[in-house]
Design a protein around this motif. Structure first.
Motif, PDB file in Angstrom:
ATOM      1  N   CYS A  56       0.821  -1.215   0.000  1.00 48.77           N
ATOM      2  CA  CYS A  56       0.000   0.000   0.000  1.00 48.77           C
ATOM      3  C   CYS A  56       0.854   1.264   0.000  1.00 48.77           C
ATOM      4  O   CYS A  56       0.352   2.347   0.265  1.00 48.77           O
ATOM      5  N   GLU A  57       2.155   1.105  -0.271  1.00 41.16           N
ATOM      6  CA  GLU A  57       3.011   2.283  -0.184  1.00 41.16           C
ATOM      7  C   GLU A  57       2.696   3.313  -1.271  1.00 41.16           C
ATOM      8  O   GLU A  57       2.766   4.514  -1.027  1.00 41.16           O
ATOM      9  N   ASP A  58       2.283   2.849  -2.465  1.00 41.85           N
ATOM     10  CA  ASP A  58       2.052   3.800  -3.552  1.00 41.85           C
ATOM     11  C   ASP A  58       0.872   4.722  -3.271  1.00 41.85           C
ATOM     12  O   ASP A  58       0.960   5.935  -3.453  1.00 41.85           O
ATOM     13  N   GLU A  59      -0.258   4.138  -2.843  1.00 42.31           N
ATOM     14  CA  GLU A  59      -1.404   5.012  -2.570  1.00 42.31           C
ATOM     15  C   GLU A  59      -1.183   5.888  -1.339  1.00 42.31           C
ATOM     16  O   GLU A  59      -1.724   6.978  -1.238  1.00 42.31           O
ATOM     17  N   THR A  60      -0.345   5.399  -0.411  1.00 43.21           N
ATOM     18  CA  THR A  60      -0.051   6.201   0.774  1.00 43.21           C
ATOM     19  C   THR A  60       0.815   7.403   0.383  1.00 43.21           C
ATOM     20  O   THR A  60       0.552   8.542   0.789  1.00 43.21           O
TER      21      THR A  60
ATOM     22  N   VAL B 145       2.897  17.834  -0.535  1.00 42.45           N
ATOM     23  CA  VAL B 145       4.183  17.713   0.155  1.00 42.45           C
ATOM     24  C   VAL B 145       5.005  16.581  -0.453  1.00 42.45           C
ATOM     25  O   VAL B 145       4.484  15.715  -1.159  1.00 42.45           O
ATOM     26  N   PHE B 146       6.285  16.588  -0.123  1.00 42.77           N
ATOM     27  CA  PHE B 146       7.180  15.551  -0.620  1.00 42.77           C
ATOM     28  C   PHE B 146       6.932  14.247   0.124  1.00 42.77           C
ATOM     29  O   PHE B 146       6.893  14.223   1.352  1.00 42.77           O
ATOM     30  N   ALA B 147       6.740  13.176  -0.618  1.00 40.28           N
ATOM     31  CA  ALA B 147       6.610  11.860   0.001  1.00 40.28           C
ATOM     32  C   ALA B 147       7.253  10.849  -0.917  1.00 40.28           C
ATOM     33  O   ALA B 147       7.195  10.982  -2.136  1.00 40.28           O
ATOM     34  N   GLU B 148       7.886   9.826  -0.321  1.00 40.95           N
ATOM     35  CA  GLU B 148       8.473   8.774  -1.145  1.00 40.95           C
ATOM     36  C   GLU B 148       8.413   7.448  -0.391  1.00 40.95           C
ATOM     37  O   GLU B 148       8.389   7.414   0.836  1.00 40.95           O
ATOM     38  N   ALA B 149       8.350   6.372  -1.163  1.00 40.93           N
ATOM     39  CA  ALA B 149       8.470   5.051  -0.569  1.00 40.93           C
ATOM     40  C   ALA B 149       9.955   4.783  -0.384  1.00 40.93           C
ATOM     41  O   ALA B 149      10.746   5.020  -1.288  1.00 40.93           O
TER      42      ALA B 149
ATOM     43  N   PHE C 244       4.310   3.320   8.199  1.00 39.49           N
ATOM     44  CA  PHE C 244       4.398   1.889   7.891  1.00 39.49           C
ATOM     45  C   PHE C 244       3.114   1.526   7.152  1.00 39.49           C
ATOM     46  O   PHE C 244       2.029   1.609   7.733  1.00 39.49           O
ATOM     47  N   PRO C 245       3.227   1.167   5.881  1.00 33.34           N
ATOM     48  CA  PRO C 245       2.031   1.002   5.058  1.00 33.34           C
ATOM     49  C   PRO C 245       1.397  -0.380   5.211  1.00 33.34           C
ATOM     50  O   PRO C 245       1.951  -1.263   5.863  1.00 33.34           O
ATOM     51  N   GLY C 246       0.267  -0.543   4.547  1.00 31.96           N
ATOM     52  CA  GLY C 246      -0.413  -1.827   4.547  1.00 31.96           C
ATOM     53  C   GLY C 246       0.256  -2.824   3.627  1.00 31.96           C
ATOM     54  O   GLY C 246       1.147  -2.481   2.852  1.00 31.96           O
ATOM     55  N   GLY C 247      -0.189  -4.061   3.717  1.00 32.75           N
ATOM     56  CA  GLY C 247       0.365  -5.101   2.865  1.00 32.75           C
ATOM     57  C   GLY C 247       0.526  -6.400   3.629  1.00 32.75           C
ATOM     58  O   GLY C 247      -0.153  -6.627   4.632  1.00 32.75           O
ATOM     59  N   PHE C 248       1.437  -7.207   3.135  1.00 29.48           N
ATOM     60  CA  PHE C 248       1.716  -8.495   3.773  1.00 29.48           C
ATOM     61  C   PHE C 248       3.227  -8.604   3.914  1.00 29.48           C
ATOM     62  O   PHE C 248       3.858  -9.446   3.283  1.00 29.48           O
TER      63      PHE C 248
ATOM     64  N   PRO D 216      -8.216  -0.049   9.542  1.00 30.75           N
ATOM     65  CA  PRO D 216      -8.826   0.410   8.276  1.00 30.75           C
ATOM     66  C   PRO D 216      -7.868   1.301   7.477  1.00 30.75           C
ATOM     67  O   PRO D 216      -6.908   1.839   8.024  1.00 30.75           O
ATOM     68  N   HIS D 217      -8.193   1.449   6.187  1.00 30.93           N
ATOM     69  CA  HIS D 217      -7.278   2.109   5.248  1.00 30.93           C
ATOM     70  C   HIS D 217      -7.743   3.507   4.842  1.00 30.93           C
ATOM     71  O   HIS D 217      -8.479   3.640   3.866  1.00 30.93           O
ATOM     72  N   PRO D 218      -7.293   4.555   5.498  1.00 33.35           N
ATOM     73  CA  PRO D 218      -7.682   5.906   5.054  1.00 33.35           C
ATOM     74  C   PRO D 218      -7.135   6.246   3.669  1.00 33.35           C
ATOM     75  O   PRO D 218      -7.756   6.999   2.922  1.00 33.35           O
ATOM     76  N   GLU D 219      -5.976   5.665   3.311  1.00 29.55           N
ATOM     77  CA  GLU D 219      -5.354   6.012   2.021  1.00 29.55           C
ATOM     78  C   GLU D 219      -6.135   5.450   0.838  1.00 29.55           C
ATOM     79  O   GLU D 219      -5.885   5.829  -0.300  1.00 29.55           O
ATOM     80  N   ARG D 220      -7.077   4.554   1.110  1.00 29.40           N
ATOM     81  CA  ARG D 220      -7.876   4.001   0.015  1.00 29.40           C
ATOM     82  C   ARG D 220      -9.142   4.814  -0.240  1.00 29.40           C
ATOM     83  O   ARG D 220      -9.923   4.457  -1.118  1.00 29.40           O
ATOM     84  N   VAL D 221      -9.397   5.812   0.585  1.00 26.76           N
ATOM     85  CA  VAL D 221     -10.575   6.666   0.362  1.00 26.76           C
ATOM     86  C   VAL D 221     -10.185   8.136   0.477  1.00 26.76           C
ATOM     87  O   VAL D 221     -10.658   8.852   1.348  1.00 26.76           O
ATOM     88  N   VAL D 222      -9.290   8.562  -0.407  1.00 20.34           N
ATOM     89  CA  VAL D 222      -8.896   9.968  -0.388  1.00 20.34           C
ATOM     90  C   VAL D 222      -9.679  10.783  -1.426  1.00 20.34           C
ATOM     91  O   VAL D 222      -9.732  11.991  -1.354  1.00 20.34           O
ATOM     92  N   ASN D 223     -10.309  10.102  -2.373  1.00 19.13           N
ATOM     93  CA  ASN D 223     -11.155  10.775  -3.369  1.00 19.13           C
ATOM     94  C   ASN D 223     -12.607  10.339  -3.156  1.00 19.13           C
ATOM     95  O   ASN D 223     -12.842   9.206  -2.734  1.00 19.13           O
ATOM     96  N   PRO D 224     -13.570  11.235  -3.506  1.00 17.21           N
ATOM     97  CA  PRO D 224     -14.987  10.875  -3.286  1.00 17.21           C
ATOM     98  C   PRO D 224     -15.379   9.592  -4.022  1.00 17.21           C
ATOM     99  O   PRO D 224     -16.114   8.766  -3.485  1.00 17.21           O
TER     100      PRO D 224
END
Lengths: 290, 82
Positions: free
Chosen positions: A31-35, A44-48, A75-79, A252-260
């Motif tokens: 989930c690093e990309d959507e985060t 702002v600047f963000a990078e994985a 620390f992002p989601g995933g496995f 839960p994943h806030p980064e998966r609902v950033v757009n309406p």
């Protein structure tokens, strides 16, 4: 407004263009990309950043990093590491063996650390959550667990969350108290579990310290059992912060609902933005404000 | 000395064992009505070099504390193999 940690420790406030967010990945995080994107949407600047970039001498010059290159770690989601041993156990063991000292200093200085889903599991395994001890923000042993869901299944769907924090949590200042939001869950090990027999003490302490951030509710906003509480979490807890409010973990994943249009009911319900974006905006406000 | 050990990770008493419960239900559905309890466990077979058995055990306990088990929900047991 209470005195910010940065003022106490003398860390300067930040301009938006000074903020740098590092989303820490290893093999198996996904989930690093959507985060990263959620932060970039806010300008702002963000990078994985791969955990190896913090310590390996096999890294190209321009790619090695230090924790202190960042003003916020996620620390992002995933496995991570295939969820082997336990979800988050291997990621946290590696992070702890290499970065414990820096990470503790980072947290003590008031910088925000966020863990989403697998990231929450990592923070719990690290001993950074529940994080009752201000002076030792990473405990020697885990003090809580995210156990296998009561349903024994991978639960993947929308969840209703009630924001219950009274102002301690730096990651949810943009949400009203008792506001209900919708974030999706997607996990098999998310059941908040405290030591057997001491659950009530932990709960009281969390409530007293204002460390409870989100609880699972039904569509009416009432505390309900499965399926509304997707994993059987103790006291319906979905997310908690540490005692200083700058470490936050949630399933839960806030980064998966950033757009309406990322909400399942986007055709029926008008929103200006996704429910989750304010988590990221709250972090930036916190970094800018002090 | 080389040692071979099975490290058993089980859930603490009082922690719901969803996998064990589901397995029990399925076994009973298959007709084994005499099944009273099923507990799931995880085994790591570890081969390691150590000066002595005591040394090996000390290290194994450390491994459990530091990664293999989460003391909030899990117990561990060390069994010597061979």
């Amino acid at each position: 407004m209470e005195k910010g940690i940065f003022e106490i420790f003398g860390v300067m406030s930040m301009e938006p263009d000074e903020i740098r967010v590092g989303v820490v990945r290893i093999e198996g995080t996904n989930c690093e990309d959507e985060t990263v994107r959620a932060f970039r949407m806010l300008g702002v600047f963000a990078e994985a950043v791969h955990l190896k970039q913090f310590y390996s001498d096999m890294i190209k010059d321009g790619e090695s990093r230090s924790i202190w290159d960042y003003s916020c770690l996620v620390f992002p989601g995933g496995f991570s590491a295939g969820d082997y041993v336990r979800a988050g156990a291997i990621f946290s063991a590696r992070a702890k063996s290499l970065l414990r000292h820096d990470l503790e200093m980072f947290i003590r200085e008031g910088y925000p650390v966020l863990g989403i889903c697998n990231g929450f599991q990592v923070l719990a395994e690290l001993g950074a959550l529940p994080g009752f001890d201000e002076d030792r923000p990473v405990s020697d042993k885990p003090e809580m667990a995210l156990a296998i869901n009561s349903s024994s299944r991978f639960e993947c769907r929308q969840s209703y969350l009630k924001h219950e924090n009274r102002g301690k949590c730096r990651f949810t200042s943009e949400y009203m108290k008792d506001e209900i939001v919708v974030f999706p869950v997607a996990h098999a090990e998310g059941k908040v579990t405290f030591p057997v027999g001491r659950e009530k003490d932990f709960l009281n302490l969390l409530e007293e310290n204002d460390q409870i951030v989100f609880r699972y509710v039904d569509s009416e906003g009432n505390y309900s059992d499965y399926p509304w509480n997707p994993n059987g979490s103790y006291s319906n807890i979905a997310g908690i912060c540490n005692v200083t409010g700058n470490v936050f973990g949630l399933m839960p994943h806030p980064e998966r609902v950033v757009n309406p249009w990322q909400h399942t009911d986007w055709m029926r319900m008008e929103r200006e933005e996704g429910d989750g974006i304010r988590v990221f905006r709250s972090i930036l406000k916190y970094l800018e404000k002090l | 000395m080389k040692y071979t050990v099975d490290v058993l990770i089980s859930l603490k008493k009082g922690v719901l064992d969803a996998e064990g419960e589901a397995t029990k239900k399925a076994l009973r559905l298959l007709g084994y009505k005499n099944v009273e309890r099923v507990s799931s466990m995880k085994v790591f077979r570890i081969e390691l070099n150590a000066k002595s058995r005591e040394d090996a055990e000390k290290m194994l306990r450390e491994m459990c504390d530091r990664m293999l088990a989460n003391p909030v929900i899990q117990d561990y047991e060390i069994r010597w193999v061979g």
